[in-house]
Design a protein around this motif. Structure first.
Motif, PDB file in Angstrom:
ATOM      1  N   GLY A 368       0.819  -1.215   0.000  1.00  0.00           N
ATOM      2  CA  GLY A 368       0.000   0.000   0.000  1.00  0.00           C
ATOM      3  C   GLY A 368       0.855   1.269   0.000  1.00  0.00           C
ATOM      4  O   GLY A 368       0.531   2.251  -0.681  1.00  0.00           O
ATOM      5  N   VAL A 369       1.941   1.248   0.749  1.00  0.00           N
ATOM      6  CA  VAL A 369       2.824   2.419   0.795  1.00  0.00           C
ATOM      7  C   VAL A 369       3.451   2.667  -0.571  1.00  0.00           C
ATOM      8  O   VAL A 369       3.485   3.812  -1.061  1.00  0.00           O
ATOM      9  CB  VAL A 369       3.914   2.222   1.867  1.00  0.00           C
ATOM     10  N   LEU A 370       3.946   1.619  -1.206  1.00  0.00           N
ATOM     11  CA  LEU A 370       4.577   1.789  -2.518  1.00  0.00           C
ATOM     12  C   LEU A 370       3.569   2.284  -3.547  1.00  0.00           C
ATOM     13  O   LEU A 370       3.896   3.138  -4.392  1.00  0.00           O
ATOM     14  CB  LEU A 370       5.205   0.477  -2.974  1.00  0.00           C
ATOM     15  N   ALA A 371       2.362   1.780  -3.492  1.00  0.00           N
ATOM     16  CA  ALA A 371       1.339   2.232  -4.444  1.00  0.00           C
ATOM     17  C   ALA A 371       1.008   3.710  -4.224  1.00  0.00           C
ATOM     18  O   ALA A 371       0.840   4.474  -5.193  1.00  0.00           O
ATOM     19  CB  ALA A 371       0.082   1.373  -4.279  1.00  0.00           C
ATOM     20  N   ALA A 372       0.941   4.137  -2.959  1.00  0.00           N
ATOM     21  CA  ALA A 372       0.623   5.544  -2.673  1.00  0.00           C
ATOM     22  C   ALA A 372       1.746   6.456  -3.153  1.00  0.00           C
ATOM     23  O   ALA A 372       1.492   7.538  -3.704  1.00  0.00           O
ATOM     24  CB  ALA A 372       0.406   5.716  -1.167  1.00  0.00           C
ATOM     25  N   VAL A 373       2.986   6.031  -2.989  1.00  0.00           N
ATOM     26  CA  VAL A 373       4.096   6.855  -3.443  1.00  0.00           C
ATOM     27  C   VAL A 373       4.097   6.971  -4.965  1.00  0.00           C
ATOM     28  O   VAL A 373       4.336   8.062  -5.516  1.00  0.00           O
ATOM     29  CB  VAL A 373       5.433   6.262  -2.945  1.00  0.00           C
ATOM     30  N   ARG A 374       3.773   5.905  -5.656  1.00  0.00           N
ATOM     31  CA  ARG A 374       3.733   5.966  -7.124  1.00  0.00           C
ATOM     32  C   ARG A 374       2.653   6.934  -7.582  1.00  0.00           C
ATOM     33  O   ARG A 374       2.849   7.678  -8.561  1.00  0.00           O
ATOM     34  CB  ARG A 374       3.479   4.574  -7.708  1.00  0.00           C
ATOM     35  N   ARG A 375       1.537   6.948  -6.920  1.00  0.00           N
ATOM     36  CA  ARG A 375       0.472   7.888  -7.298  1.00  0.00           C
ATOM     37  C   ARG A 375       0.921   9.327  -7.069  1.00  0.00           C
ATOM     38  O   ARG A 375       0.619  10.215  -7.879  1.00  0.00           O
ATOM     39  CB  ARG A 375      -0.797   7.600  -6.486  1.00  0.00           C
ATOM     40  N   GLU A 376       1.629   9.587  -5.979  1.00  0.00           N
ATOM     41  CA  GLU A 376       2.093  10.944  -5.704  1.00  0.00           C
ATOM     42  C   GLU A 376       3.085  11.419  -6.761  1.00  0.00           C
ATOM     43  O   GLU A 376       3.108  12.613  -7.100  1.00  0.00           O
ATOM     44  CB  GLU A 376       2.749  10.994  -4.325  1.00  0.00           C
ATOM     45  N   LEU A 377       3.891  10.512  -7.271  1.00  0.00           N
ATOM     46  CA  LEU A 377       4.880  10.897  -8.268  1.00  0.00           C
ATOM     47  C   LEU A 377       4.237  11.433  -9.540  1.00  0.00           C
ATOM     48  O   LEU A 377       4.832  12.278 -10.240  1.00  0.00           O
ATOM     49  CB  LEU A 377       5.778   9.703  -8.623  1.00  0.00           C
ATOM     50  N   THR A 378       3.066  10.977  -9.852  1.00  0.00           N
ATOM     51  CA  THR A 378       2.394  11.388 -11.095  1.00  0.00           C
ATOM     52  C   THR A 378       1.299  12.418 -10.860  1.00  0.00           C
ATOM     53  O   THR A 378       0.749  12.960 -11.822  1.00  0.00           O
ATOM     54  CB  THR A 378       1.769  10.165 -11.775  1.00  0.00           C
ATOM     55  N   ALA A 379       1.006  12.721  -9.585  1.00  0.00           N
ATOM     56  CA  ALA A 379      -0.117  13.618  -9.288  1.00  0.00           C
ATOM     57  C   ALA A 379       0.283  15.076  -9.229  1.00  0.00           C
ATOM     58  O   ALA A 379      -0.578  15.959  -9.255  1.00  0.00           O
ATOM     59  CB  ALA A 379      -0.766  13.220  -7.966  1.00  0.00           C
ATOM     60  N   GLY A 380       1.581  15.392  -9.149  1.00  0.00           N
ATOM     61  CA  GLY A 380       1.991  16.795  -9.049  1.00  0.00           C
ATOM     62  C   GLY A 380       3.049  16.959  -7.970  1.00  0.00           C
ATOM     63  O   GLY A 380       3.791  16.022  -7.643  1.00  0.00           O
ATOM     64  N   PRO A 381       3.147  18.157  -7.384  1.00  0.00           N
ATOM     65  CA  PRO A 381       4.151  18.382  -6.338  1.00  0.00           C
ATOM     66  C   PRO A 381       3.965  17.424  -5.160  1.00  0.00           C
ATOM     67  O   PRO A 381       2.846  17.119  -4.763  1.00  0.00           O
ATOM     68  CB  PRO A 381       3.897  19.839  -5.911  1.00  0.00           C
ATOM     69  N   TYR A 382       5.060  16.961  -4.619  1.00  0.00           N
ATOM     70  CA  TYR A 382       4.994  16.063  -3.468  1.00  0.00           C
ATOM     71  C   TYR A 382       6.224  16.305  -2.599  1.00  0.00           C
ATOM     72  O   TYR A 382       7.079  17.157  -2.908  1.00  0.00           O
ATOM     73  CB  TYR A 382       4.930  14.594  -3.925  1.00  0.00           C
ATOM     74  N   ASP A 383       6.329  15.564  -1.525  1.00  0.00           N
ATOM     75  CA  ASP A 383       7.437  15.713  -0.575  1.00  0.00           C
ATOM     76  C   ASP A 383       8.375  14.516  -0.748  1.00  0.00           C
ATOM     77  O   ASP A 383       8.096  13.423  -0.237  1.00  0.00           O
ATOM     78  CB  ASP A 383       6.900  15.779   0.856  1.00  0.00           C
ATOM     79  N   PRO A 384       9.481  14.672  -1.462  1.00  0.00           N
ATOM     80  CA  PRO A 384      10.367  13.522  -1.708  1.00  0.00           C
ATOM     81  C   PRO A 384      10.937  12.921  -0.419  1.00  0.00           C
ATOM     82  O   PRO A 384      11.084  11.694  -0.320  1.00  0.00           O
ATOM     83  CB  PRO A 384      11.476  14.119  -2.575  1.00  0.00           C
ATOM     84  N   LEU A 385      11.288  13.743   0.555  1.00  0.00           N
ATOM     85  CA  LEU A 385      11.834  13.199   1.798  1.00  0.00           C
ATOM     86  C   LEU A 385      10.799  12.371   2.550  1.00  0.00           C
ATOM     87  O   LEU A 385      11.130  11.294   3.087  1.00  0.00           O
ATOM     88  CB  LEU A 385      12.345  14.346   2.686  1.00  0.00           C
ATOM     89  N   ASP A 386       9.577  12.838   2.567  1.00  0.00           N
ATOM     90  CA  ASP A 386       8.543  12.059   3.249  1.00  0.00           C
ATOM     91  C   ASP A 386       8.259  10.761   2.493  1.00  0.00           C
ATOM     92  O   ASP A 386       7.985   9.724   3.116  1.00  0.00           O
ATOM     93  CB  ASP A 386       7.260  12.888   3.357  1.00  0.00           C
ATOM     94  N   ALA A 387       8.325  10.801   1.155  1.00  0.00           N
ATOM     95  CA  ALA A 387       8.132   9.577   0.373  1.00  0.00           C
ATOM     96  C   ALA A 387       9.225   8.563   0.715  1.00  0.00           C
ATOM     97  O   ALA A 387       8.940   7.370   0.934  1.00  0.00           O
ATOM     98  CB  ALA A 387       8.145   9.906  -1.121  1.00  0.00           C
ATOM     99  N   LEU A 388      10.471   9.017   0.809  1.00  0.00           N
ATOM    100  CA  LEU A 388      11.551   8.106   1.188  1.00  0.00           C
ATOM    101  C   LEU A 388      11.356   7.579   2.607  1.00  0.00           C
ATOM    102  O   LEU A 388      11.644   6.407   2.882  1.00  0.00           O
ATOM    103  CB  LEU A 388      12.895   8.821   1.080  1.00  0.00           C
ATOM    104  N   ARG A 389      10.887   8.434   3.487  1.00  0.00           N
ATOM    105  CA  ARG A 389      10.679   7.996   4.875  1.00  0.00           C
ATOM    106  C   ARG A 389       9.654   6.858   4.921  1.00  0.00           C
ATOM    107  O   ARG A 389       9.873   5.842   5.600  1.00  0.00           O
ATOM    108  CB  ARG A 389      10.206   9.177   5.716  1.00  0.00           C
ATOM    109  N   ARG A 390       8.562   7.000   4.200  1.00  0.00           N
ATOM    110  CA  ARG A 390       7.524   5.953   4.233  1.00  0.00           C
ATOM    111  C   ARG A 390       8.001   4.663   3.581  1.00  0.00           C
ATOM    112  O   ARG A 390       7.695   3.562   4.056  1.00  0.00           O
ATOM    113  CB  ARG A 390       6.263   6.474   3.548  1.00  0.00           C
ATOM    114  N   ILE A 391       8.770   4.790   2.498  1.00  0.00           N
ATOM    115  CA  ILE A 391       9.295   3.582   1.852  1.00  0.00           C
ATOM    116  C   ILE A 391      10.239   2.849   2.800  1.00  0.00           C
ATOM    117  O   ILE A 391      10.156   1.623   2.977  1.00  0.00           O
ATOM    118  CB  ILE A 391      10.020   3.952   0.544  1.00  0.00           C
ATOM    119  N   ALA A 392      11.151   3.599   3.411  1.00  0.00           N
ATOM    120  CA  ALA A 392      12.124   2.972   4.310  1.00  0.00           C
ATOM    121  C   ALA A 392      11.432   2.315   5.504  1.00  0.00           C
ATOM    122  O   ALA A 392      11.806   1.210   5.927  1.00  0.00           O
ATOM    123  CB  ALA A 392      13.123   4.019   4.782  1.00  0.00           C
ATOM    124  N   ARG A 393      10.409   2.963   6.066  1.00  0.00           N
ATOM    125  CA  ARG A 393       9.717   2.388   7.224  1.00  0.00           C
ATOM    126  C   ARG A 393       8.949   1.123   6.837  1.00  0.00           C
ATOM    127  O   ARG A 393       8.898   0.149   7.611  1.00  0.00           O
ATOM    128  CB  ARG A 393       8.749   3.413   7.811  1.00  0.00           C
TER     129      ARG A 393
END
Length: 524
Positions: A368-393
């Motif tokens: 679920g986390v990976l799917a949410a990050v992929r959607r954010e990448l294509t949806a517009g501005p996002y927070d790259p550091l927070d995306a990395l934090r969620r992936i790592a966790r």
């Protein structure tokens, strides 16, 4: 051998008492002898004269009675006085012995401090030691810009020693907060250890403050060169600030507000510090021209502190921009690495035994986390550091024991969080309490130990607590500074020590005894 302080009254005190009693007895004996002496000498007096007619002279009898009464009265008075003085002296000595605090006499011990008092003392010691370390680091940076490494090495070593003592004090306090140790006596000793470590940190810096003053010679020929160094850094920062503004604008276009939130308001605060530095540098020049070396040195130190904090604020914006770009570049690799970790976990490559239900839940969460990050990448501005934090966790919860892009992502995130918290505490230390400082020290330890996840969590907690402290203190930018631009912000940042109505002396290299040695009067 048992100390006389433990046994009670020392033997010498007993000897003094017996000597005084002997004196009193001797006084009584002498007085008694004086009283008895006239009686013993009555028989030895000359015979009573006889008149030629064989009768005793009648005038002699009254004379003998009068002399005998006087002889008895005076010795009696002496005896009574001697006994009275001896008794009065004994009472005074007894009362004085009960209350005396001089060495060799056991006195009543003052009441022991309560745990709450000891905790308050430890908190105050932590804040003071942390401030001393930070301000010493700031002034030392200006010294290193001018002098060779061999000249500044003793100052650097003293600062490192103080940092070590402070880190140990923070570690002891952190364990104390967590309930370790549990024994009351041991907990009191832990608080004593915190205060002692902080005092040692300050002592190390105090010991080298005179050497720094001799090296800089701010009240003599060294002032001109020090002014040149400070003005050079001021001009460099003035040129970097517009560039940092453009960088911040670009971040707002590419990232979400949450991504830029750690440096929101930083450039405004940097301009405020630079305005304050401008005023103080001009005042330092004027004082130097007027031959007021001590006042010029104080104004220079205030300007240096403001320039150092403006540097922290501008650098914070530049660093965050770099970290966000690095994070955005790392997100695709982190996603790929996370997918590989998920596949390995599904094949049974989990380092820790988990039930099938626990493993299934964690795998579903990671997907679920990976799917949410992929959607954010294509949806517009996002927070790259927070995306990395969620992936790592998400990958960390799988406990596969593997390293790769997710581990690199966790390390980048942790470094960004620790650096951001460090910057915030540095430029707001006048309002930040001990809890945030101790959490930050713990985050630094965790990062050094390679525990990126724990370092990230603890640093973010430290930043949250520090922001709460600042909100409770108030926003200095809403206050009217009048004829002293940036004064409130300088006090909030710890550039000035807030000891006087004009903001107090500037903070410099040194411990509690020397950090405020450069004083000046407020400019008219």
């Amino acid at each position: 051998m048992t100390s006389s302080l433990i046994r009670g009254r020392p033997r010498c005190a007993k000897a003094h008492i017996w000597v005084r009693v002997a004196h009193a007895v001797v006084g009584v004996v002498v007085g008694t002898g004086w009283l008895v002496l006239p009686v013993m000498t009555v028989g030895a007096q000359d015979p009573v004269p006889v008149t030629p007619g064989g009768t005793v002279a009648s005038a002699t009898a009254p004379h003998q009675d009068e002399t005998s009464a006087v002889d008895l009265l005076l010795p009696l008075i002496a005896v009574v006085a001697a006994v009275g003085l001896a008794g009065y002296g004994y009472l005074r000595r007894t009362r004085r012995a009960r209350t005396r605090t001089t060495p060799g006499i056991v006195s009543v011990a003052p009441p022991a401090p309560t745990p709450a008092d000891s905790e308050r003392q430890a908190r105050a010691a932590l804040v003071l030691a942390d401030d001393c370390v930070r301000t010493s680091r700031e002034e030392l940076s200006f010294v290193q810009d001018r002098f060779a490494r061999r000249d500044t090495e003793p100052l650097v070593q003293a600062l490192r020693a103080a940092e070590t003592e402070l880190a140990a004090a923070c570690a002891i306090w952190r364990r104390y907060e967590q309930g370790v140790p549990e024994d009351d006596v041991a907990r009191r000793q832990a608080l004593v250890g915190v205060v002692g470590r902080c005092a040692e940190a300050g002592r190390r810096l105090d010991a080298q403050a005179p050497a720094l003053d001799r090296l800089r010679d701010l009240e003599g020929p060294g002032l001109a060169r020090a002014l040149e160094v400070a003005e050079g850094r001021f001009r460099e920062l003035t040129g970097r600030t517009p560039t940092a503004e453009d960088t911040l604008t670009d971040l707002h276009d590419r990232c979400t507000p949450a991504a830029v939130a750690p440096v929101t308001g930083y450039l405004e605060q940097a301009k405020d510090r630079l305005l304050f530095a401008t005023t103080r540098l001009n005042a330092a020049r004027q004082s130097a021209d007027a031959g007021e070396g001590a006042r010029a040195a104080g104004q220079l130190r205030a300007a240096e502190g403001a320039v150092a904090q403006a540097d922290v604020l501008v650098t914070g914006v530049e660093r965050l921009a770099t970290e966000l770009r690095q994070a955005a570049d790392l997100v695709p690799a982190a996603l790929t690495g996370a997918e590989a970790e998920i596949a390995a976990a599904r094949k049974g490559g989990v380092a820790v035994a988990l039930t099938s239900g626990e493993l299934h839940a964690r795998l579903a969460h990671a997907d679920g986390v990976l799917a949410a990050v992929r959607r954010e990448l294509t949806a517009g501005p996002y927070d790259p550091l927070d995306a990395l934090r969620r992936i790592a966790r998400a990958v960390e919860r799988l406990e596969t024991g593997h390293a790769g892009a997710p581990s690199a992502a966790a390390l980048l995130v942790a470094r960004s969080s620790v650096a951001g918290a460090e910057d915030f505490v540095t430029v707001h230390r006048g309002a930040v309490g001990p809890q945030a400082r101790v959490r930050l020290a713990e985050a630094v330890r965790e990062l050094g130990a390679g525990h990126a996840g724990r370092a990230d969590d603890t640093a973010r907690e430290a930043r949250d607590v520090a922001e709460q402290n600042v909100r409770a203190h108030g926003n200095p930018h809403t206050s009217a500074d009048g004829d002293a631009p940036g004064l409130a912000a300088a006090v909030l940042g710890g550039v000035l020590l807030a000891e006087d109505p004009d903001g107090g002396p500037p903070a410099g290299y040194g411990g509690p005894e020397t950090r405020g040695r450069h004083r000046f009067s407020a400019p008219d």
